[in-house]
Design a protein around this motif. Structure first.
Motif, PDB file in Angstrom:
ATOM      1  N   ASN A   1     -22.210 -27.699 -53.120  1.00 52.72           N
ATOM      2  CA  ASN A   1     -21.565 -27.580 -51.588  1.00 52.72           C
ATOM      3  C   ASN A   1     -20.068 -27.110 -51.689  1.00 52.72           C
ATOM      4  N   ILE A   2     -19.953 -26.265 -50.726  1.00 45.79           N
ATOM      5  CA  ILE A   2     -18.724 -25.368 -50.444  1.00 45.79           C
ATOM      6  C   ILE A   2     -17.762 -26.262 -49.681  1.00 45.79           C
ATOM      7  N   ALA A   3     -16.660 -26.635 -50.537  1.00 45.14           N
ATOM      8  CA  ALA A   3     -15.785 -27.451 -49.163  1.00 45.14           C
ATOM      9  C   ALA A   3     -14.764 -26.595 -48.488  1.00 45.14           C
ATOM     10  N   TYR A   4     -14.464 -25.500 -49.214  1.00 38.27           N
ATOM     11  CA  TYR A   4     -13.460 -24.628 -48.331  1.00 38.27           C
ATOM     12  C   TYR A   4     -13.757 -23.545 -49.148  1.00 38.27           C
ATOM     13  N   MET A   5     -13.352 -22.274 -48.232  1.00 38.86           N
ATOM     14  CA  MET A   5     -13.444 -20.796 -48.864  1.00 38.86           C
ATOM     15  C   MET A   5     -12.153 -20.093 -48.308  1.00 38.86           C
ATOM     16  N   HIS A   6     -11.776 -19.172 -49.179  1.00 36.58           N
ATOM     17  CA  HIS A   6     -10.319 -18.411 -48.738  1.00 36.58           C
ATOM     18  C   HIS A   6     -10.621 -16.805 -49.369  1.00 36.58           C
ATOM     19  N   VAL A   7     -10.605 -16.161 -48.301  1.00 39.76           N
ATOM     20  CA  VAL A   7     -10.794 -14.707 -48.593  1.00 39.76           C
ATOM     21  C   VAL A   7      -9.676 -13.767 -48.247  1.00 39.76           C
ATOM     22  N   ASP A   8      -9.255 -12.842 -49.130  1.00 38.12           N
ATOM     23  CA  ASP A   8      -8.402 -11.920 -48.811  1.00 38.12           C
ATOM     24  C   ASP A   8      -8.720 -10.583 -49.420  1.00 38.12           C
ATOM     25  N   ARG A   9      -7.958  -9.610 -48.824  1.00 37.40           N
ATOM     26  CA  ARG A   9      -8.469  -8.168 -49.402  1.00 37.40           C
ATOM     27  C   ARG A   9      -7.283  -7.273 -49.088  1.00 37.40           C
ATOM     28  N   LYS A  10      -7.285  -6.150 -50.220  1.00 38.29           N
ATOM     29  CA  LYS A  10      -6.251  -5.286 -49.997  1.00 38.29           C
ATOM     30  C   LYS A  10      -6.482  -4.192 -48.900  1.00 38.29           C
ATOM     31  N   SER A  11      -7.741  -3.768 -48.800  1.00 36.96           N
ATOM     32  CA  SER A  11      -8.143  -2.988 -47.522  1.00 36.96           C
ATOM     33  C   SER A  11      -9.519  -3.097 -47.343  1.00 36.96           C
ATOM     34  N   ARG A  12      -9.890  -2.454 -46.186  1.00 35.70           N
ATOM     35  CA  ARG A  12     -11.361  -2.428 -45.937  1.00 35.70           C
ATOM     36  C   ARG A  12     -12.155  -1.556 -46.998  1.00 35.70           C
ATOM     37  N   ASP A  13     -13.165  -2.352 -47.542  1.00 34.73           N
ATOM     38  CA  ASP A  13     -14.007  -1.498 -48.657  1.00 34.73           C
ATOM     39  C   ASP A  13     -13.255  -1.731 -50.036  1.00 34.73           C
ATOM     40  N   GLY A  14     -12.045  -2.258 -49.949  1.00 29.89           N
ATOM     41  CA  GLY A  14     -11.423  -2.169 -51.459  1.00 29.89           C
ATOM     42  C   GLY A  14     -11.679  -3.550 -52.013  1.00 29.89           C
ATOM     43  N   GLU A  15     -10.610  -3.898 -52.935  1.00 33.72           N
ATOM     44  CA  GLU A  15     -10.506  -5.095 -53.576  1.00 33.72           C
ATOM     45  C   GLU A  15     -10.292  -6.448 -53.068  1.00 33.72           C
ATOM     46  N   ALA A  16     -11.184  -7.186 -53.157  1.00 35.00           N
ATOM     47  CA  ALA A  16     -10.980  -8.698 -52.522  1.00 35.00           C
ATOM     48  C   ALA A  16     -11.045  -9.550 -53.389  1.00 35.00           C
ATOM     49  N   LEU A  17     -10.457 -10.763 -53.019  1.00 37.02           N
ATOM     50  CA  LEU A  17     -10.619 -12.076 -53.948  1.00 37.02           C
ATOM     51  C   LEU A  17     -10.822 -13.143 -53.057  1.00 37.02           C
ATOM     52  N   THR A  18     -11.955 -13.754 -53.498  1.00 34.08           N
ATOM     53  CA  THR A  18     -12.532 -15.008 -52.669  1.00 34.08           C
ATOM     54  C   THR A  18     -12.293 -16.177 -53.733  1.00 34.08           C
ATOM     55  N   ALA A  19     -11.567 -17.398 -53.259  1.00 35.43           N
ATOM     56  CA  ALA A  19     -11.486 -18.574 -53.806  1.00 35.43           C
ATOM     57  C   ALA A  19     -12.679 -19.661 -53.160  1.00 35.43           C
ATOM     58  N   ILE A  20     -13.353 -20.370 -53.846  1.00 38.69           N
ATOM     59  CA  ILE A  20     -14.172 -21.247 -53.373  1.00 38.69           C
ATOM     60  C   ILE A  20     -14.033 -22.532 -53.634  1.00 38.69           C
ATOM     61  N   GLU A  21     -13.572 -23.597 -53.184  1.00 40.06           N
ATOM     62  CA  GLU A  21     -13.310 -24.921 -53.632  1.00 40.06           C
ATOM     63  C   GLU A  21     -14.597 -25.731 -53.291  1.00 40.06           C
ATOM     64  N   MET A  22     -15.125 -26.303 -54.460  1.00 39.19           N
ATOM     65  CA  MET A  22     -16.478 -26.834 -54.315  1.00 39.19           C
ATOM     66  C   MET A  22     -16.475 -28.416 -54.765  1.00 39.19           C
ATOM     67  N   ASP A  23     -17.614 -29.218 -54.058  1.00 39.38           N
ATOM     68  CA  ASP A  23     -17.617 -30.535 -54.356  1.00 39.38           C
ATOM     69  C   ASP A  23     -18.033 -30.833 -55.962  1.00 39.38           C
ATOM     70  N   SER A  24     -18.592 -29.840 -56.593  1.00 41.51           N
ATOM     71  CA  SER A  24     -19.037 -30.043 -58.023  1.00 41.51           C
ATOM     72  C   SER A  24     -18.785 -28.818 -58.646  1.00 41.51           C
ATOM     73  N   PRO A  25     -18.424 -28.652 -59.912  1.00 43.14           N
ATOM     74  CA  PRO A  25     -18.254 -27.317 -60.663  1.00 43.14           C
ATOM     75  C   PRO A  25     -19.356 -26.549 -60.655  1.00 43.14           C
ATOM     76  N   ALA A  26     -19.556 -25.196 -60.715  1.00 42.73           N
ATOM     77  CA  ALA A  26     -20.617 -24.314 -60.904  1.00 42.73           C
ATOM     78  C   ALA A  26     -20.757 -24.316 -62.350  1.00 42.73           C
ATOM     79  N   THR A  27     -22.135 -24.203 -62.754  1.00 41.78           N
ATOM     80  CA  THR A  27     -22.626 -24.452 -64.244  1.00 41.78           C
ATOM     81  C   THR A  27     -22.593 -23.034 -64.703  1.00 41.78           C
ATOM     82  N   PRO A  28     -22.551 -22.871 -65.960  1.00 39.71           N
ATOM     83  CA  PRO A  28     -22.639 -21.485 -66.582  1.00 39.71           C
ATOM     84  C   PRO A  28     -23.500 -20.747 -66.189  1.00 39.71           C
ATOM     85  N   GLU A  29     -24.775 -21.292 -66.011  1.00 40.72           N
ATOM     86  CA  GLU A  29     -25.934 -20.369 -65.415  1.00 40.72           C
ATOM     87  C   GLU A  29     -25.709 -19.904 -63.983  1.00 40.72           C
TER      88      GLU A  29
END
Length: 229
Positions: free
Chosen positions: A173-201
């Motif tokens: 489950n996603i608790a919060y999500m934050h997105v920022d980008r340098k430009s349209r179609d450029g490099e972006a960063l997404t930070a996703i805070e979750m209720d449980s960690p993502a598994t290696p798979e």
């Protein structure tokens, strides 16, 4: 500031003397280490405001070094963090700035590991709580309270949909999500805070998505592994 639990009020278990100048500093530095994905070879920390004024008296310098070594807030080694860093081969330096900062207790990390360099700007906002405002100049809004995936990717249609679908299929489950980008179609960063960690798979699946450059896991829970993800 988002309310999490009663520990946001009474503060964390810690090696003192100050929850904001010590415990919060440890947690900020741990987030910075997890963002790098390994213990840095070299670290420069620029202190602002109250951090710059009182860092020696409150042990903020030792707390920041300890966090980069991935020690928790109550670790007995914090008072000797400089010696432990030297033994671990981690070079540290401190700088000071009189420029305005988001909060009086603010630090900017510049970290190096081999050819990789990362930056983080964050503040200790009281009671051991933190607020991370920037990762490599991308704007974020992170607390370190929840397991957090940080994705570097191209700003292409469907990328975030594929990410959220993969997490949903894994019952994360996603608790919060934050997105920022340098430009349209450029490099972006997404930070996703979750209720449980993502598994290696799950991380392997996300890494295989088109337009995905890199994935880091920030997880300050005791026993969590985030280095070299």
């Amino acid at each position: 500031m988002r309310f999490k639990d009663v520990f946001s009020i009474i503060g964390p278990a810690m090696t003192g003397p100050s929850s904001s100048h010590t415990a919060g500093a440890v947690r900020l530095a741990r987030v910075a280490r997890h963002w790098l994905g390994a213990q840095p070879d070299r670290a420069r920390m620029t202190l602002y405001g109250s951090f710059a004024d009182t860092y020696k008296g409150h042990g903020t310098d030792l707390a920041l070094i300890a966090g980069l070594l991935d020690y928790d807030t109550d670790d007995y080694r914090i008072p000797d963090a400089e010696q432990w860093a030297e033994q671990a081969g981690m070079a540290v330096e401190f700088a000071f700035s009189g420029l305005p900062a988001p909060h009086p207790n603010t630090v900017r990390f510049e970290l190096w590991k081999d050819e990789d360099q990362r930056t983080l700007l964050g503040s200790s906002i009281g009671g051991g709580s933190i607020h991370v405002q920037q990762l490599n100049e991308f704007r974020v809004n992170l607390t370190g309270e929840l397991p957090t995936l940080v994705l570097l990717h191209s700003d292409k249609p469907g990328t975030l949909g594929a990410v959220t679908s993969a997490l949903g299929a894994a019952d994360i489950n996603i608790a919060y999500m934050h997105v920022d980008r340098k430009s349209r179609d450029g490099e972006a960063l997404t930070a996703i805070e979750m209720d449980s960690p993502a598994t290696p798979e799950v991380i392997t699946k996300l890494r295989s998505l088109p337009h995905m450059y890199e994935i880091k896991m920030i997880n300050l829970k005791k026993g969590a592994e985030s280095d070299a993800i």
